[in-house]
Structures are given as structure tokens and as C-alpha cells.
Design an enzyme around this catalytic site. Structure first.
Site, PDB file in Angstrom:
ATOM      1  N   GLU A  47      -0.961  -5.551  -3.922  1.00  0.00           N
ATOM      2  CA  GLU A  47      -2.061  -6.297  -3.325  1.00  0.00           C
ATOM      3  C   GLU A  47      -2.072  -7.748  -3.771  1.00  0.00           C
ATOM      4  O   GLU A  47      -1.683  -8.063  -4.901  1.00  0.00           O
ATOM      5  CB  GLU A  47      -3.426  -5.687  -3.678  1.00  0.00           C
ATOM      6  CG  GLU A  47      -4.021  -4.813  -2.589  1.00  0.00           C
ATOM      7  CD  GLU A  47      -3.652  -3.358  -2.769  1.00  0.00           C
ATOM      8  OE1 GLU A  47      -3.927  -2.575  -1.846  1.00  0.00           O
ATOM      9  OE2 GLU A  47      -3.093  -3.017  -3.815  1.00  0.00           O
ATOM     10  N   THR A  48      -2.517  -8.591  -2.857  1.00  0.00           N
ATOM     11  CA  THR A  48      -2.874  -9.974  -3.156  1.00  0.00           C
ATOM     12  C   THR A  48      -4.350 -10.137  -2.836  1.00  0.00           C
ATOM     13  O   THR A  48      -4.795  -9.758  -1.752  1.00  0.00           O
ATOM     14  CB  THR A  48      -2.039 -10.960  -2.323  1.00  0.00           C
ATOM     15  OG1 THR A  48      -0.652 -10.807  -2.638  1.00  0.00           O
ATOM     16  CG2 THR A  48      -2.468 -12.399  -2.600  1.00  0.00           C
TER      17      THR A  48
END
Length: 263
Positions: A47-48
Site C-alpha cells: 500500500e501507498t
């Protein structure tokens, strides 16, 4: 050419190269969804997180390399770590707001960061062939929550040694699949697989513990629980069951500060 600051934090980790790495991009204003997704794809991490300050809170969104997701615990912890340690945030509690999951808070408690998330609502489902074909060992129970399946197995050894069939798992209509069992030295252990979301196995999944915590709290008759996610990198979590909310605690470690160059 515009420069965009980026951090990479190992979340639910007591040292670098453990826990779950997440990228964090503090924004002055929202970029297009296309650019957000491309940044997440380029980072190629589970994830970002992106956030924008709005009044007295921070709006937050999370992207895998392929999709935007409703909730991400480890990237929220990473975003809070960045604010507390590198972006001059001086209060003891951060209020995030997700358009998809509502209000989320992170509190500083010594070296621990304490996430406060809504408890998942889940119900038992049949052990269909579609579910059981995803692993070489058959689970004893299956549940379906808001976004994930939860499969319960007999032992920590089964969780550690299970062999996932990613092609079969990718056909399940869910964000991902949590597998869990009672722990040998902690209250429970788990792993998390999400090939349909672009992540074959997630190292540490904070949001999965919004499902795991209420399940094990009721099974074990206690509201304070310890947990390990048995990925290769391993993640260590402390969880509290507060009925409609769950507290999930862990540490973060800085790995990287850099700049993205956007045309």
C-alpha cells in the site's frame, strides 16, 4: 517539474526490514486518481498512503499497485509515524478521515502507535469448494466480513506451513483472505493473501485485525490480545476489543525519505 516528498516506513516493526513496508505521500491538495494509482504502482508496495490536511484532521486514502482499498491499517500507522516524527505534528492524537471508512484515530503511547478502527461485521459461511481449493489444508470454519474472508485452522503450525493456491484465491470475490489459528506463545496468529488486489501475501495487515480481534476476543474470553502475523517478515501487534471499535498497536521504523518527480 514538480517534486513530491515520499517516505517509506516499516510498520508493525521493531527494526528496519521487518513488519510491513508502506509508502506515505503528504499532499497539499489531491492529485488525480490516475496519478495516485500510478505512484502506488511505481512504488510496488502492498500500500501507498496519501493524505491531505483538512481543518483539524487529515483525509487519507490507500492504494495497492492495482486498486484503491477501503481501509489499510499498516499504511495508516505509517502515515501517523511520518506526521509525528517528520512533519512537525505536535499533538498526541491524529484524526484521520477516510471517505470509505469514516473517522480513524492514531494515538501516541510511548513508542507504540495505537490505531482506533471500526470493528468488522462478519458472519459464518459454508466451506465451499471455491474457498477450500485455495489451500492445501482444509480450514475448520469460514466467515465473510465486509471485505475479506476469515478462515480458521487448527494450529499455528498449519498457518505457518500452509501452501496457498493463488490462482484459486484470486477468483474469490473479496479484497483478500485471512487465515488464523490460536497461537502457541501469543493469543492468535494469522496470514493474509490478496492476489485479487495485487498483493499475493501481505506481510502485516492492520485492517485484518478488525476482523481477527473480535473473533478471538469472543473465542478466548478476553479483550486484550497479542498477535503475530506469520509472514516471512513477521509483524507483532497488540489488540484491544472495544465492541464497535478495535485498537491495534505497533511500532514504525523509518526506511526511506525521498522525492518523486512529477511532470
Amino acid at each position: 517539474m514538480r517534486k513530491q516528498k515520499i517516505y517509506q516506513i516499516d510498520a508493525f516493526a521493531d527494526k528496519v526490514f521487518s513488519g510491513n513496508p508502506a509508502a506515505v505521500c503528504p499532499l497539499d491538495q489531491w492529485l488525480s486518481d490516475d496519478i495516485l494509482q500510478k505512484i502506488a504502482m511505481e512504488n510496488n508496495l502492498a500500500e501507498t498512503a496519501f493524505y491531505v490536511k483538512q481543518d483539524n484532521q487529515y483525509q487519507i486514502r490507500w492504494f495497492t499497485p492495482t486498486i484503491e482499498v477501503d481501509l489499510c491499517g499498516h499504511a495508516t500507522l505509517a502515515a501517523a509515524f511520518v506526521l509525528f516524527n517528520h512533519e512537525n505534528y505536535n499533538e498526541n492524537i491524529i484524526r484521520f478521515y477516510s471517505p470509505r471508512s469514516g473517522e480513524l484515530t492514531v494515538k501516541k503511547k510511548g513508542e507504540l502507535l495505537v490505531l482506533n478502527f471500526p470493528t468488522d461485521v462478519f458472519e459464518q459461511v459454508m466451506l465451499s469448494d471455491e474457498i477450500t481449493s485455495g489451500f492445501n489444508i482444509k480450514p475448520k470454519l469460514a466467515f465473510k466480513g465486509k471485505t475479506d474472508y476469515l478462515l480458521v485452522f487448527d494450529s499455528e503450525d498449519e498457518i505457518r506451513n500452509i501452501v496457498p493456491e493463488f490462482e484459486a484465491l484470486s477468483r474469490l470475490k473479496a479484497r483478500g483472505i485471512i487465515i488464523t489459528a490460536k497461537g502457541d506463545k501469543v493469543d492468535f496468529v494469522s496470514r493474509f493473501f490478496a492476489p485479487q488486489s495485487g498483493v499475493n501475501e501481505d506481510p502485516v495487515t492492520g485492517s485484518a485485525h478488525t476482523t481477527l480481534t473480535p473473533y478471538w476476543a469472543k473465542q478466548l474470553g478476553k479483550i486484550e490480545l497479542t498477535a503475530i502475523q506469520l509472514s516471512e517478515r513477521k509483524g507483532y501487534l497488540q489488540c484491544s476489543y472495544l465492541n464497535d471499535r478495535v485498537e491495534i498497536s505497533g511500532q514504525g521504523k523509518l526506511y526511506l525519505i525521498g522525492e518523486i518527480y512529477l511532470e
